[in-house]
Motif scaffolding. Structure first.
Motif, PDB file in Angstrom:
ATOM      1  N   UNK A 273       0.800  -1.220   0.000  1.00  0.00           N
ATOM      2  CA  UNK A 273       0.000   0.000   0.000  1.00  0.00           C
ATOM      3  C   UNK A 273       0.835   1.275   0.000  1.00  0.00           C
ATOM      4  N   UNK A 274       0.353   2.270  -0.739  1.00  0.00           N
ATOM      5  CA  UNK A 274       0.954   3.599  -0.687  1.00  0.00           C
ATOM      6  C   UNK A 274       2.429   3.588  -0.995  1.00  0.00           C
ATOM      7  N   UNK A 275       3.229   4.008  -0.041  1.00  0.00           N
ATOM      8  CA  UNK A 275       4.677   4.104  -0.236  1.00  0.00           C
ATOM      9  C   UNK A 275       5.393   2.837   0.224  1.00  0.00           C
ATOM     10  N   UNK A 276       4.691   1.712   0.184  1.00  0.00           N
ATOM     11  CA  UNK A 276       5.323   0.429   0.439  1.00  0.00           C
ATOM     12  C   UNK A 276       5.631   0.196   1.900  1.00  0.00           C
ATOM     13  N   UNK A 277       6.803  -0.409   2.153  1.00  0.00           N
ATOM     14  CA  UNK A 277       7.202  -0.761   3.514  1.00  0.00           C
ATOM     15  C   UNK A 277       7.130   0.463   4.426  1.00  0.00           C
ATOM     16  N   UNK A 278       7.573   1.609   3.928  1.00  0.00           N
ATOM     17  CA  UNK A 278       7.606   2.823   4.751  1.00  0.00           C
ATOM     18  C   UNK A 278       6.216   3.198   5.257  1.00  0.00           C
ATOM     19  N   UNK A 279       5.185   2.975   4.433  1.00  0.00           N
ATOM     20  CA  UNK A 279       3.818   3.318   4.847  1.00  0.00           C
ATOM     21  C   UNK A 279       3.343   2.412   5.973  1.00  0.00           C
ATOM     22  N   UNK A 280       3.682   1.126   5.877  1.00  0.00           N
ATOM     23  CA  UNK A 280       3.245   0.170   6.899  1.00  0.00           C
ATOM     24  C   UNK A 280       4.014   0.332   8.206  1.00  0.00           C
ATOM     25  N   UNK A 281       5.220   0.925   8.149  1.00  0.00           N
ATOM     26  CA  UNK A 281       6.040   1.099   9.350  1.00  0.00           C
ATOM     27  C   UNK A 281       6.084   2.550   9.835  1.00  0.00           C
ATOM     28  N   UNK A 282       5.321   3.403   9.200  1.00  0.00           N
ATOM     29  CA  UNK A 282       5.289   4.812   9.590  1.00  0.00           C
ATOM     30  C   UNK A 282       4.915   4.943  11.070  1.00  0.00           C
ATOM     31  N   UNK A 283       5.685   5.740  11.814  1.00  0.00           N
ATOM     32  CA  UNK A 283       5.488   5.866  13.262  1.00  0.00           C
ATOM     33  C   UNK A 283       4.085   6.393  13.600  1.00  0.00           C
ATOM     34  N   UNK A 284       3.604   7.350  12.821  1.00  0.00           N
ATOM     35  CA  UNK A 284       2.260   7.874  13.085  1.00  0.00           C
ATOM     36  C   UNK A 284       1.192   6.825  12.828  1.00  0.00           C
ATOM     37  N   UNK A 285       1.405   6.037  11.758  1.00  0.00           N
ATOM     38  CA  UNK A 285       0.454   4.959  11.457  1.00  0.00           C
ATOM     39  C   UNK A 285       0.432   3.932  12.591  1.00  0.00           C
TER      40      UNK A 285
ATOM     41  N   UNK B 271      -2.927   2.554   5.710  1.00  0.00           N
ATOM     42  CA  UNK B 271      -1.757   3.431   5.750  1.00  0.00           C
ATOM     43  C   UNK B 271      -1.954   4.667   4.873  1.00  0.00           C
ATOM     44  N   UNK B 272      -1.217   5.710   5.207  1.00  0.00           N
ATOM     45  CA  UNK B 272      -1.295   6.954   4.429  1.00  0.00           C
ATOM     46  C   UNK B 272      -0.914   6.692   2.975  1.00  0.00           C
ATOM     47  N   UNK B 273      -1.521   7.409   2.071  1.00  0.00           N
ATOM     48  CA  UNK B 273      -1.292   7.324   0.621  1.00  0.00           C
ATOM     49  C   UNK B 273      -1.563   5.939   0.057  1.00  0.00           C
ATOM     50  N   UNK B 274      -2.443   5.167   0.742  1.00  0.00           N
ATOM     51  CA  UNK B 274      -2.761   3.838   0.238  1.00  0.00           C
ATOM     52  C   UNK B 274      -3.453   3.938  -1.112  1.00  0.00           C
ATOM     53  N   UNK B 275      -3.011   3.090  -2.048  1.00  0.00           N
ATOM     54  CA  UNK B 275      -3.544   3.162  -3.398  1.00  0.00           C
ATOM     55  C   UNK B 275      -4.186   1.854  -3.860  1.00  0.00           C
ATOM     56  N   UNK B 276      -4.109   0.801  -3.047  1.00  0.00           N
ATOM     57  CA  UNK B 276      -4.622  -0.500  -3.473  1.00  0.00           C
ATOM     58  C   UNK B 276      -5.482  -1.102  -2.379  1.00  0.00           C
ATOM     59  N   UNK B 277      -6.373  -1.992  -2.777  1.00  0.00           N
ATOM     60  CA  UNK B 277      -7.159  -2.765  -1.817  1.00  0.00           C
ATOM     61  C   UNK B 277      -7.234  -4.190  -2.330  1.00  0.00           C
ATOM     62  N   UNK B 278      -7.056  -5.135  -1.421  1.00  0.00           N
ATOM     63  CA  UNK B 278      -7.002  -6.539  -1.813  1.00  0.00           C
ATOM     64  C   UNK B 278      -8.030  -7.345  -1.021  1.00  0.00           C
ATOM     65  N   UNK B 279      -8.288  -8.558  -1.529  1.00  0.00           N
ATOM     66  CA  UNK B 279      -9.150  -9.487  -0.817  1.00  0.00           C
ATOM     67  C   UNK B 279      -8.403 -10.168   0.310  1.00  0.00           C
ATOM     68  N   UNK B 280      -9.133 -11.002   1.073  1.00  0.00           N
ATOM     69  CA  UNK B 280      -8.567 -11.689   2.238  1.00  0.00           C
ATOM     70  C   UNK B 280      -7.941 -13.012   1.821  1.00  0.00           C
ATOM     71  N   UNK B 281      -6.731 -13.252   2.306  1.00  0.00           N
ATOM     72  CA  UNK B 281      -5.939 -14.411   1.927  1.00  0.00           C
ATOM     73  C   UNK B 281      -6.465 -15.698   2.555  1.00  0.00           C
ATOM     74  N   UNK B 282      -6.357 -16.827   1.800  1.00  0.00           N
ATOM     75  CA  UNK B 282      -6.764 -18.132   2.335  1.00  0.00           C
ATOM     76  C   UNK B 282      -5.658 -19.169   2.160  1.00  0.00           C
ATOM     77  N   UNK B 283      -4.399 -18.752   2.281  1.00  0.00           N
ATOM     78  CA  UNK B 283      -3.291 -19.701   2.187  1.00  0.00           C
ATOM     79  C   UNK B 283      -3.285 -20.629   3.389  1.00  0.00           C
ATOM     80  N   UNK B 284      -2.757 -21.856   3.188  1.00  0.00           N
ATOM     81  CA  UNK B 284      -2.590 -22.799   4.300  1.00  0.00           C
ATOM     82  C   UNK B 284      -1.511 -22.288   5.252  1.00  0.00           C
TER      83      UNK B 284
END
Length: 596
Positions: A360-372, A393-406
């Motif tokens: 999402x958004x700016x990648x790893x940085x968006x998911x680890x952003x301190x404010x987020x 996360x900020x600047x998120x640009x994508x949305x995905x479905x829920x994973x069903x991996x084993x």
């Protein structure tokens, strides 16, 4: 440490065999996502100190091989290669040259992340694990046979790292494993227990002839098991490099085995194997209090998830809630499991192979952003949230479905530090116990493709971790290196097997050492706890009943069952005014630490 049924055992004694569990039935009975390998005992371990170099791995024979390389002046990567080759022989249920791996390496100046994750065949698509009606196939249909086998990556990855960091000749690293394969090794209690437990391995004629006697019973503990086929394979790779595996007889044999499965053939070809490439990627590094913690990037989800948990626990400060008389506190478990819920929610929604799917958004940085992460931490209250929603996360640009991996890899972990300032953490896997239950040329083939989502989309859109040609399935493997933020010195290398619970196992060791000032052996030995955004999971018999009741009073749905980690760890510490290495191995498995 609290345990309802104490198992005070000498390390010198064989691990006791617990009653073998039928995994699907156990999961149904407890509602728990059981580990891919059964628990086979608990033996207290004291850890070990060394001055110059050290290696820890899941089997004593494998540790010994790595130790020999360090003793001969080898680098940490030399030790890791020798260790992995022996693990292929003595711990075939967990890892091997037919599988994949993630490796984190520090030469004392920079941190590198090597990706040896398997890839999907060129003809695979998102319907690989679906029936003709588009419905996901059963777990058994997905795992057992040729369908689930991806192009193995571990040897290409190790060769890539060796070219940069190795000090001993490639060929020399194969000597311990070749000798053991030819002379034989004694079947360990753990291997015997897994053979007794598994319901599928004997369906493969090659595996049956190797692992079972004429009476159909598994090779007993202590049986001298020889593997001349593997010795031949390793000789060819020792002489010809990884190309001997990827571009010759061995690749053709793998492809023929996959295509020739009588009921569940797969799509992997010799061309898929020949085209495999290991990759160097940017590690996921983030600051946590006085340290910098580095983990593996996608397609591993471990580096991001652990960094998120630590970022949340920095806001909620877990450090005051250290164990009391070896017993975990309700508040400590509450904070840890709530942080896990939040991290796993994001993991399940967003993380996949970033060569195919953007974060999402700016990648790893968006998911680890301190404010987020501060905003995510604010969702933790006095009561358990039960199930967390994924964040935005900020600047998120994508949305995905829920994973069903084993997502239940049967895996191994090793750590090593050398006399030259180098250190590594390596997690290695064939996915399920004994992988796809297909043996060829002396080793087991992975079933790693079942780490993809079986569904390809839901009402929210396509699933990030769906099957795509050439794609690498998402993993929870979490090799981790920790550095002092000021001096940049390596202070800890750790990691674990354990399916999707790996993230919680490794995070537990980080909290135990960094926040609670335990040594790495004490941290490894702590009860395993956490949440994968479902129930609050506690290692059976290891948490005081009063604490369990306190958690329930705070709204936790508690599940107590075997949480069978296989943690290894090496930490830098000061003793008597001198710096030294101190290593620990998981009391739940057969691993040991060696060093000088």
């Amino acid at each position: 440490m609290f345990r309802l049924k104490p198992l005070a055992l000498s390390l010198a004694l064989s691990l006791p065999l617990l009653a073998a569990l039928n995994a699907p039935a156990y999961a149904q009975r407890t509602g728990a996502d059981v580990a891919p390998e059964i628990a086979t005992g608990y033996a207290e371990k004291a850890g070990k100190s060394a001055q110059k170099f050290m290696v820890a791995a899941a089997n004593p024979l494998a540790t010994q091989a790595g130790y020999q390389m360090l003793k001969q002046g080898g680098a940490a990567i030399d030790a890791a290669i020798a260790t992995q080759l022996v693990l292929t022989l003595v711990e075939p249920q967990s890892s091997g040259i037919g599988g994949g791996s993630f490796l984190l390496y520090s030469d004392g100046k920079r941190v590198q992340s090597y990706d040896g994750r398997e890839t999907a065949p060129a003809t695979a698509d998102e319907h690989l694990f679906q029936d003709k009606d588009g419905k996901p196939v059963s777990r058994e249909t997905g795992v057992i046979g040729g369908r689930s086998v991806g192009a193995p990556g571990v040897l290409r990855m190790l060769e890539l790292a060796h070219k940069e960091h190795g000090k001993l000749p490639w060929k020399a690293l194969f000597a311990p494993a070749i000798k053991l394969a030819e002379d034989g090794f004694n079947v360990s209690p753990r291997l015997n227990a897994l053979l007794n437990w598994d319901r599928y391995l004997a369906r493969d004629p090659v595996a049956k002839a190797y692992f079972f006697g004429e009476d159909g019973k598994p090779r007993p503990v202590g049986y001298l098991l020889k593997n001349p086929e593997l010795a031949r394979t390793l000789r060819e790779i020792a002489d010809g490099g990884a190309d001997a595996f990827y571009k010759g007889r061995i690749a053709r044999d793998i492809a023929a085995k996959v295509a020739g499965h009588p009921t569940n053939p797969g799509k992997l070809t010799a061309a898929d194997i020949a085209g495999y490439q290991a990759k160097e990627r940017t590690p996921v590094c983030s600051d946590y209090k006085a340290w910098t913690v580095c983990g593996a990037p996608p397609p591993s989800s471990g580096g991001i998830a652990i960094a998120q948990m630590l970022g949340i626990l920095e806001v909620k400060d877990i450090s005051p809630y250290k164990p009391v008389n070896g017993m975990l506190t309700a508040e400590g478990i509450h904070l840890f499991s709530e942080a896990g819920r939040l991290a796993y929610a994001d993991r399940n929604r967003y993380v996949a192979d970033t060569d195919f799917v953007p974060l999402p958004g700016k990648g790893v940085a968006a998911l680890l952003d301190k404010d987020y992460l501060k905003q995510r931490a604010s969702l933790i209250g006095e009561k358990s949230m039960g199930r967390a929603n994924y964040g935005t996360p900020a600047t998120m640009q994508v949305a995905w479905g829920a994973d069903t991996a084993i997502d239940k890899p049967s895996t191994s972990h090793l750590v090593a530090v050398d006399a030259y300032g180098g250190g590594l953490s390596m997690t290695t896997s064939v996915e399920d116990a004994f992988g796809a239950r297909q043996m060829v040329d002396g080793f087991m083939l992975n079933n790693q493709l079942t780490d993809f989502s079986f569904d390809s989309q839901d009402e929210n859109g396509p699933i990030a971790n769906r099957v795509q040609a050439g794609k690498r399935p998402r993993s929870a493997m979490s090799p981790t290196l920790v550095f002092d933020k000021g001096t940049h010195k390596l202070v800890l290398a750790t990691g674990s097997p354990g399916g999707s619970a790996i993230i919680n196992y490794v995070a537990k060791v980080l909290v135990g050492t960094l926040d609670w000032q335990l040594d790495v052996q004490q941290a490894i030995s702590l009860p395993n706890i956490g949440s994968r955004n479902g129930p609050t999971e506690l290692e059976a018999g290891r948490v005081a009943p009063a604490v369990v009741e306190q958690l329930k009073a705070r709204g936790h749905q508690v599940r107590e069952f075997e949480l069978n980690s296989g943690l290894q760890g090496i930490q830098r510490r000061t003793a008597g005014g001198k710096e030294q290495w101190f290593g620990g191995a998981d009391p739940r498995r057969e691993g040991v630490v060696l060093g000088d």
